[in-house]
Design a protein around this motif. Structure first.
Motif, PDB file in Angstrom:
ATOM      1  N   ASP A 130      47.182 -42.911 -21.897  1.00  0.00           N
ATOM      2  CA  ASP A 130      47.545 -41.583 -21.217  1.00  0.00           C
ATOM      3  C   ASP A 130      47.489 -40.753 -19.896  1.00  0.00           C
ATOM      4  O   ASP A 130      47.685 -39.863 -20.089  1.00  0.00           O
ATOM      5  N   ARG A 131      48.024 -41.906 -19.171  1.00  0.00           N
ATOM      6  CA  ARG A 131      48.063 -41.815 -17.910  1.00  0.00           C
ATOM      7  C   ARG A 131      50.079 -41.557 -17.353  1.00  0.00           C
ATOM      8  O   ARG A 131      49.752 -42.500 -16.080  1.00  0.00           O
ATOM      9  N   PHE A 132      50.341 -41.404 -18.570  1.00  0.00           N
ATOM     10  CA  PHE A 132      52.310 -41.267 -17.817  1.00  0.00           C
ATOM     11  C   PHE A 132      52.673 -40.048 -18.105  1.00  0.00           C
ATOM     12  O   PHE A 132      52.221 -39.427 -19.328  1.00  0.00           O
ATOM     13  N   PHE A 133      53.310 -39.088 -16.857  1.00  0.00           N
ATOM     14  CA  PHE A 133      53.440 -38.315 -17.218  1.00  0.00           C
ATOM     15  C   PHE A 133      54.904 -38.055 -17.221  1.00  0.00           C
ATOM     16  O   PHE A 133      55.729 -38.638 -15.413  1.00  0.00           O
ATOM     17  N   GLU A 134      55.695 -37.422 -17.354  1.00  0.00           N
ATOM     18  CA  GLU A 134      57.236 -37.119 -17.119  1.00  0.00           C
ATOM     19  C   GLU A 134      57.722 -35.931 -17.191  1.00  0.00           C
ATOM     20  O   GLU A 134      57.921 -35.076 -17.975  1.00  0.00           O
ATOM     21  N   LYS A 135      58.907 -35.279 -16.449  1.00  0.00           N
ATOM     22  CA  LYS A 135      59.039 -34.614 -16.800  1.00  0.00           C
ATOM     23  C   LYS A 135      60.894 -34.458 -16.109  1.00  0.00           C
ATOM     24  O   LYS A 135      61.419 -35.266 -15.116  1.00  0.00           O
ATOM     25  N   LEU A 136      61.422 -33.863 -16.831  1.00  0.00           N
ATOM     26  CA  LEU A 136      62.480 -34.057 -16.687  1.00  0.00           C
ATOM     27  C   LEU A 136      63.257 -32.344 -15.736  1.00  0.00           C
ATOM     28  O   LEU A 136      63.386 -31.450 -15.941  1.00  0.00           O
ATOM     29  N   ALA A 137      64.070 -32.763 -14.333  1.00  0.00           N
ATOM     30  CA  ALA A 137      64.266 -31.619 -13.132  1.00  0.00           C
ATOM     31  C   ALA A 137      65.620 -30.744 -14.211  1.00  0.00           C
ATOM     32  O   ALA A 137      66.374 -31.556 -14.466  1.00  0.00           O
ATOM     33  N   ARG A 175      47.413 -31.735 -12.780  1.00  0.00           N
ATOM     34  CA  ARG A 175      46.863 -32.118 -14.382  1.00  0.00           C
ATOM     35  C   ARG A 175      47.183 -33.391 -14.250  1.00  0.00           C
ATOM     36  O   ARG A 175      46.652 -34.302 -15.055  1.00  0.00           O
ATOM     37  N   ALA A 176      48.395 -34.864 -13.550  1.00  0.00           N
ATOM     38  CA  ALA A 176      48.769 -35.457 -14.385  1.00  0.00           C
ATOM     39  C   ALA A 176      48.079 -36.603 -12.358  1.00  0.00           C
ATOM     40  O   ALA A 176      48.411 -37.687 -11.906  1.00  0.00           O
ATOM     41  N   ASN A 177      46.890 -36.308 -12.151  1.00  0.00           N
ATOM     42  CA  ASN A 177      46.023 -36.774 -11.450  1.00  0.00           C
ATOM     43  C   ASN A 177      45.362 -38.152 -11.629  1.00  0.00           C
ATOM     44  O   ASN A 177      45.328 -37.837 -12.919  1.00  0.00           O
ATOM     45  N   ARG A 178      45.577 -39.187 -10.601  1.00  0.00           N
ATOM     46  CA  ARG A 178      45.218 -40.681 -11.158  1.00  0.00           C
ATOM     47  C   ARG A 178      46.321 -40.983 -12.240  1.00  0.00           C
ATOM     48  O   ARG A 178      45.503 -42.132 -13.035  1.00  0.00           O
ATOM     49  N   CYS A 179      47.790 -40.416 -12.254  1.00  0.00           N
ATOM     50  CA  CYS A 179      48.408 -40.825 -13.022  1.00  0.00           C
ATOM     51  C   CYS A 179      49.602 -41.362 -12.593  1.00  0.00           C
ATOM     52  O   CYS A 179      49.952 -40.819 -11.470  1.00  0.00           O
ATOM     53  N   ILE A 180      50.207 -41.715 -13.297  1.00  0.00           N
ATOM     54  CA  ILE A 180      52.125 -42.069 -12.623  1.00  0.00           C
ATOM     55  C   ILE A 180      52.646 -40.324 -13.681  1.00  0.00           C
ATOM     56  O   ILE A 180      53.093 -39.984 -14.369  1.00  0.00           O
ATOM     57  N   PHE A 181      53.052 -40.113 -12.645  1.00  0.00           N
ATOM     58  CA  PHE A 181      54.430 -38.692 -12.761  1.00  0.00           C
ATOM     59  C   PHE A 181      55.507 -38.973 -12.036  1.00  0.00           C
ATOM     60  O   PHE A 181      56.135 -39.133 -11.598  1.00  0.00           O
ATOM     61  N   VAL A 182      56.328 -38.997 -13.528  1.00  0.00           N
ATOM     62  CA  VAL A 182      57.718 -39.168 -13.286  1.00  0.00           C
ATOM     63  C   VAL A 182      58.705 -38.158 -13.535  1.00  0.00           C
ATOM     64  O   VAL A 182      58.275 -37.033 -13.854  1.00  0.00           O
TER      65      VAL A 182
END
Length: 487
Positions: A130-137, A175-182
């Motif tokens: 649950d520590r992976f966040f991904e956003k398409l630019a 909200r993605a603090n302490r996570c991998i954000f792509v």
């Protein structure tokens, strides 16, 4: 006691748990993997001596990372694989929107809760998945989406002034603090939005509608970008590039063997298809060679890249073509044919960007050219080279085959003919059998008819035979006989 069973801040302190940043977490777990000799990015092939060492160095250096490469080069897959380097669980203050570390809270909510309840502060556990966040630019992404905005409804419900920072609604990054954000396709992000990332990457500050919050967010950023985006749609602004620690170049598979491994791993096939359709090794190699040919083709814009997905979807189409043919003829099993490769054309046409000459030819014709080029490339590895110019009356390894076609006026090979009919037709060309016995004596019996068809298609590519497509199949003829028939 399992750490997941710890429910309060007091219990967490007694357990001896020590906080560490996500970059340190990745670094320490990577160190252990490297020391133990375990693969760090399992399932990613062809990068073992190029991309993966660079990525490991970036993680050990605690860098934010930009993966730069053409489409279909496993950039996002590499980013997703990084979650395997995280601890299995981390604690956070229960109810925190931004996964506050109970030992190092940064939000007003968490600080107030800990001040009120002290060691009785409830905590929860966050799994690494649950520590992976991904956003398409995309061009419509806003600062509010990524960082946050003032929420007037929250202000009204809580009867708060707009001067109170509790009216802030956090965006995806906090909200993605302490996570991998792509962030995928970073150059597509508008320049003004890229500017909003400066402080987050360097100082940890975020600014929302006049609020300046000192929030040292703990994050691992991974960006992906296509080199062509720098000229086609946008660019990464220079100060942002300066704040990204490592830029790593990805690439396509270097060999057919690696490409085959990727395709076989990624193709979505069920047990029925695998059991029903036998695929000769040569067919698998030809399929991969098509992508290699496409990357060098004069008809295709190689700057836009030819994704590895081309081979994957083409392989799925290839087996489905053979499966459909077998179902129509009532067979329980079949062997792949070279003529089945016509079924992969829809998988090719949508995945290549044609230059002007390619547009003039048409996508389907270009796809057929690619198959022909792949056959042309592979043939000399199996049989003697076919010379363009031969001495008159000189006998070559292929003379008997060409003479057979001249004497028999060729044959028709229907797309949906049964395996028995297919083998009968190819078996009637005795010189094919002789050629295979002489130059490929170790060939497996089940590969023999595919090889026979391969020889015929190659002779067509080398202008020794002619092949004409009609609605239900192909007609192979002697090339001079076809000239005579047109007179």
């Amino acid at each position: 006691m399992k750490i997941e069973n710890i429910k309060t801040l007091g219990e967490l302190k007694k357990s001896g748990y020590e906080s560490k940043s996500i970059k340190d977490e990745l670094r320490l777990n990577l160190r252990e993997k490297i020391k133990s000799g375990k693969p760090t990015f399992e399932g990613v092939h062809g990068f073992e001596n190029t991309v993966i060492p660079e990525l490991e160095r970036a993680i050990l250096s605690r860098h934010n990372i930009n993966l730069l490469g053409l489409r279909g080069q496993a950039k996002t897959r590499l980013a997703r694989k990084m979650i395997e380097l995280l601890d299995e669980y981390i604690p956070f203050v229960a109810g925190s929107e931004i996964n506050d570390d109970p030992l190092k809270p940064i939000s007003r909510f968490a600080k107030d809760l800990i001040a009120e309840k002290a060691d009785e502060t409830p905590i929860s556990w966050l799994h690494r998945s649950d520590r992976f966040f991904e956003k398409l630019a995309t061009p419509d992404v806003t600062v509010a989406d990524l960082i946050g905005d003032v929420d007037p409804i929250k202000a009204a419900n809580l009867k708060l002034s707009y001067a109170d920072d509790r009216v802030i609604h956090f965006g995806m990054i906090p909200r993605a603090n302490r996570c991998i954000f792509v962030i995928n396709e970073l150059p597509d992000l508008q320049a003004r939005i890229q500017v909003a990332l400066f402080n987050i990457l360097q100082e940890g500050d975020i600014q929302i509608r006049g609020f300046k919050l000192r929030m040292p967010l703990d994050m691992q950023f991974v960006f992906t970008a296509n080199p062509e985006d720098y000229t086609n749609r946008g660019s990464i602004v220079t100060p942002l590039k300066d704040r990204i620690g490592s830029q790593i170049l990805t690439h396509y598979p270097d060999t057919i063997k690696i490409a085959r491994t990727i395709t076989e791993q990624e193709a979505k096939l069920d047990k029925v298809q695998n059991e029903m359709v036998y695929v000769p090794s040569l067919a698998r190699d030809l399929l991969e060679q098509i992508s290699f040919e496409a990357r060098e083709s004069e008809y295709i814009d190689n700057k836009s890249g030819v994704s590895a997905r081309l081979s994957i979807t083409a392989f799925e189409n290839l087996l489905s073509t053979a499966e459909r043919r077998a179902l129509r003829s009532g067979a329980d099993q079949t062997t792949l044919r070279l003529s089945d490769f016509m079924g992969i054309i829809p998988a090719i046409t949508g995945k290549v960007e044609l230059v002007y000459e390619g547009e003039q030819e048409g996508a389907a014709v270009v796809a057929q050219h690619l198959l022909g080029d792949a056959i042309h490339t592979f043939f000399p590895a199996y049989f003697p080279k076919i010379e363009k110019l031969e001495k008159q009356d000189e006998k070559t390894a292929y003379t008997d085959i060409i003479e057979w076609f001249f004497a028999e006026s060729g044959f028709e090979l229907l797309d949906d003919c049964s395996d028995e009919e297919y083998e009968r037709i190819l078996g009637s060309i005795v010189p094919l059998e002789v050629l295979i016995k002489k130059y490929q004596p170790q060939l497996a019996k089940e590969d023999k008819f595919f090889m026979k068809e391969f020889i015929l298609w190659a002779l067509v590519e080398y202008k020794k035979l002619s092949k004409d497509r009609f609605s239900e199949g192909y007609q192979f003829k002697d090339i001079y006989g076809s000239y005579i028939s047109k007179l």
